[in-house]
Scaffold this active site. Structure first.
Site: not given
Length: 387
Positions: A98, A163, A257, A267, A278
């Site tokens: 990613q 991420h 979110e 959070y 997953y």
């Protein structure tokens, strides 16, 4: 002689209308042009194509754009939709998984200082990558970035390719809010103030911790941290009505979110949340816990939100004040109507386009501008239908 701003806007709009490529409505995937919405019909035109996994789009004051491609490139897009060669002067980018070239933003004083900020996955000598933030000056005539300098490097366990975050939002005081991911396999680090994983940071334009940050001077805490307990924030925007910072982040299997980011708040990731592994297994202790913030909204199943904006233009008067969010796995554009700090309604747009929407921006013409995430990515311009 400087061209009046009004003439620039008129010229840009005219160029867009004359040169944007109309996608022919044949009913095949990605080719429809007419889409229904609460504001009437929407027309979608391809403004530029041939981008490889474009990640971020921002407008320059003269109507041109900067666009990033995840393999490690930044390009200038002309008002006619022409792509420049990749800009020179970009640091080495680790385009793996990613990771790659991510967000780009121009400084609020860009007209005077030509400064841009961008974030990317940086290769390290430790067998992994981390999110880095750089500052540079755009050299228009030379097709390059000058004075490129990495001003911030994420500290903590390295990523194997997942991420990274990373979105940038500049406040009126010039400080930068930036989302930083948890690197996937290090989720528990999001609760550790001793590193930058799973955090929203607030830094000065030179990369130092911004004055007034909540953890400055606290032993064992990174001074750049503004909030923590985040997973993988890929949307960040400042609400012009209130000045509050809003963020969207990916959950795992469910649990994306939408958050209002408050100083020093936790959070919850991975302690609380609304998603699953997953594999279908349990992640969280619960969906709520004392001392941890609740999202303004969450999505189950996931839509994979990426890119967001508060709409203030005049082209869609019915949508003034709405929050728009791109969706990757959801393959759509989401419009959220707001009531103060709450979500009053959700509208799912452009679903028949069947495209992963990586970024959404408001142009100087008031149109919605989108990036589609694919190996042949496009810049799309969304306007009210002329019919």
């Amino acid at each position: 002689m400087k061209t009046p701003v009004g003439l620039v806007t008129v010229a840009l709009t005219a160029a867009i209308l004359l040169t944007a490529t109309l996608v022919i409505a044949t009913g095949t995937r990605g080719e429809e042009t007419e889409f229904p919405s609460s504001a009437g019909g929407l027309e979608v035109r391809t403004f530029a194509r041939g981008l490889v996994n474009p990640w971020s789009l921002t407008f320059l004051p003269d109507g041109r754009m900067l666009v990033t491609e995840r393999p490690g490139r930044i390009r200038v897009v002309s008002a006619e939709g022409q792509l420049s060669p990749p800009l020179k002067g970009v640091p080495d980018v680790w385009a793996s998984g990613q990771g790659g070239m991510l967000d780009v933003a121009i400084d609020k004083s860009y007209a005077q200082n030509k400064t841009i900020y961008f974030c990317f996955a940086e290769r390290t000598g430790g067998g992994g990558g981390r999110t880095a933030i750089a500052r540079a000056k755009l050299n228009d005539g030379g097709g390059r970035l000058d004075e490129t300098k990495i001003i911030f490097r994420q500290e903590g366990p390295l990523s194997s390719g997942n991420h990274y975050g990373c979105r940038i939002a500049q406040a009126d005081d010039g400080n930068l809010f930036v989302t930083l991911g948890d690197h996937g396999s290090h989720r528990e680090q999001a609760q550790d103030l001793g590193n930058h994983l799973g955090k929203v940071i607030r830094i000065a334009p030179d990369g130092s911790a911004a004055a007034g940050n909540p953890f400055i001077g606290r032993a064992g805490a990174k001074p750049e941290i503004w909030s923590y307990g985040h997973r993988n924030g890929q949307g960040l925007a400042i609400n012009p009505a209130s000045g509050d910072v809003w963020e969207v982040e990916h959950g795992p299997r469910g649990g994306d979110e939408l958050n209002i980011i408050r100083t020093a708040k936790n959070y919850g990731w991975p302690v609380i949340g609304f998603g699953l592994e997953y594999s279908g297994g349990k992640i969280h202790e619960s969906t709520a816990k004392d001392g941890m913030e609740q999202p303004v909204k969450y999505w189950v199943p996931s839509i994979s939100p990426s890119g967001m904006l508060f709409y203030t233009g005049k082209l869609f008067p019915k949508w003034s004040g709405s929050l728009f969010v791109g969706a990757l796995s959801g393959s759509m554009l989401v419009r959220l109507s707001l009531n103060g700090n709450g979500v009053a309604g959700e509208e799912r747009l452009l679903q028949n386009l069947h495209e992963r929407i990586r970024d959404v921006r408001q142009g100087p013409d008031g149109a919605l501008w989108l990036l589609t995430d694919s190996s042949n990515g496009r810049i799309l311009r969304v306007t009210p239908s002329a019919k």
